[in-house]
Enzyme design. Structure first.
Site, short mmCIF file in Angstrom:
data_model
loop_
_atom_site.label_atom_id
_atom_site.label_comp_id
_atom_site.label_asym_id
_atom_site.label_seq_id
_atom_site.Cartn_x
_atom_site.Cartn_y
_atom_site.Cartn_z
N ASP A 77 -0.33 -5.84 0.17
CA ASP A 77 -1.58 -6.10 -0.53
C ASP A 77 -1.37 -7.34 -1.39
O ASP A 77 -0.27 -7.58 -1.89
CB ASP A 77 -1.97 -4.93 -1.43
CG ASP A 77 -2.53 -3.75 -0.65
OD1 ASP A 77 -3.26 -3.98 0.32
OD2 ASP A 77 -2.23 -2.61 -1.03
N VAL A 114 5.89 -13.29 -24.28
CA VAL A 114 6.64 -12.87 -23.10
C VAL A 114 7.32 -14.11 -22.53
O VAL A 114 6.73 -15.18 -22.47
CB VAL A 114 5.75 -12.17 -22.05
CG1 VAL A 114 4.72 -13.10 -21.45
CG2 VAL A 114 6.59 -11.54 -20.95
N GLU A 115 8.58 -13.98 -22.17
CA GLU A 115 9.33 -15.10 -21.60
C GLU A 115 8.90 -15.24 -20.14
O GLU A 115 8.91 -14.26 -19.39
CB GLU A 115 10.83 -14.83 -21.74
CG GLU A 115 11.70 -16.05 -21.56
CD GLU A 115 11.81 -16.46 -20.11
OE1 GLU A 115 11.51 -17.63 -19.81
OE2 GLU A 115 12.17 -15.61 -19.28
N HIS A 138 -4.06 -0.54 -6.14
CA HIS A 138 -4.45 -1.71 -6.93
C HIS A 138 -4.57 -1.38 -8.41
O HIS A 138 -4.09 -2.12 -9.27
CB HIS A 138 -5.78 -2.27 -6.45
CG HIS A 138 -5.81 -2.68 -5.01
ND1 HIS A 138 -4.69 -2.85 -4.23
CD2 HIS A 138 -6.85 -2.98 -4.21
CE1 HIS A 138 -5.04 -3.23 -3.01
NE2 HIS A 138 -6.35 -3.30 -2.97
N CYS A 173 0.86 -1.18 0.00
CA CYS A 173 0.00 0.00 0.00
C CYS A 173 0.90 1.23 0.00
O CYS A 173 1.83 1.32 0.82
CB CYS A 173 -0.89 0.00 1.24
SG CYS A 173 -1.81 1.55 1.45
#
Length: 159
Positions: A64, A79-80, A98, A57
C-alpha cells in the site's frame, strides 16, 4: 547572533545521525531520535512530507502506498529527520491498515517529541478503487501559527 542548541557529546553519539544505521525491522523496533528545539519560546510550524510511504496490507500482504504530510509546532524537542526517515521506512514490511499506520505514526511522534500541536494527513492511494484519506491532530493550533494547505490534491480517477 543565533543560538545553537546544545547537545551533550554522549547524547550526540546516541543519535542515528552521522552513523550508518540498518533499517529497523519493524516500527516498534525503530528509534525516533529527538534534538533540542533552538527556539523553544517561539511558535512555528515544521512540516515533513513523505510522498512515497509504503506499508503492507495486513490481509493480502500486498503493498500500500501513501503520501504523508506531518505538521507540528515544536515544544522543547524537534524530531531528527534521519530518525524519522528510518522510522517511516520501517513500515515497508509492516502489515497495517491505513488508519492504524497513520494514527500510530502521529501518536509515536507525540510520545517522543511532545509537540505543542501536531497534525498528520495520510493520503492513501486507491485500494480496490477506493482511496482512503486519514487525518488526525492534537488539540488546538497555537494562535498566530500559519499552517499552509497540505497541498495534496484529492484523488481523481479517469473521470
Amino acid at each position: 547572533m543565533s543560538r545553537k542548541p546544545r547537545i551533550s557529546k554522549a547524547a550526540a553519539q546516541s543519535l542515528q545521525l552521522g552513523h550508518q544505521v540498518e533499517t529497523p525491522a519493524s516500527p516498534d523496533q525503530a528509534k525516533v531520535d529527538r534534538v533540542p528545539n533552538p527556539h523553544p519560546g517561539t511558535d512555528y510550524l515544521v512540516r515533513f512530507v513523505a510522498p512515497e510511504f509504503t506499508t503492507l496490507c495486513p490481509i493480502t500482504g500486498q503493498p500500500d502506498f501513501a503520501h504523508l504530510v506531518i505538521d507540528y509546532v515544536p515544544g522543547q524537542w524537534l524530531v531528527e529527520s534521519k530518525a524519522l526517515k528510518l522510522y517511516l521506512t520501517s513500515f515497508r514490511n509492516h502489515g497495517g491498515f491505513h488508519e492504524e499506520c497513520t494514527i500510530s505514526i502521529a501518536k509515536r511522534l507525540v510520545k517522543e517529541i511532545k509537540p505543542r500541536w501536531l497534525r498528520i494527513g495520510g493520503y492513501w492511494y486507491p485500494r480496490g478503487g477506493i482511496p482512503i484519506d486519514v487525518f488526525w491532530q492534537t488539540g488546538k493550533l497555537p494562535g498566530g501559527v500559519w499552517v499552509p494547505d497540505q497541498g495534496v490534491a484529492p484523488y481523481r480517477g479517469r473521470g
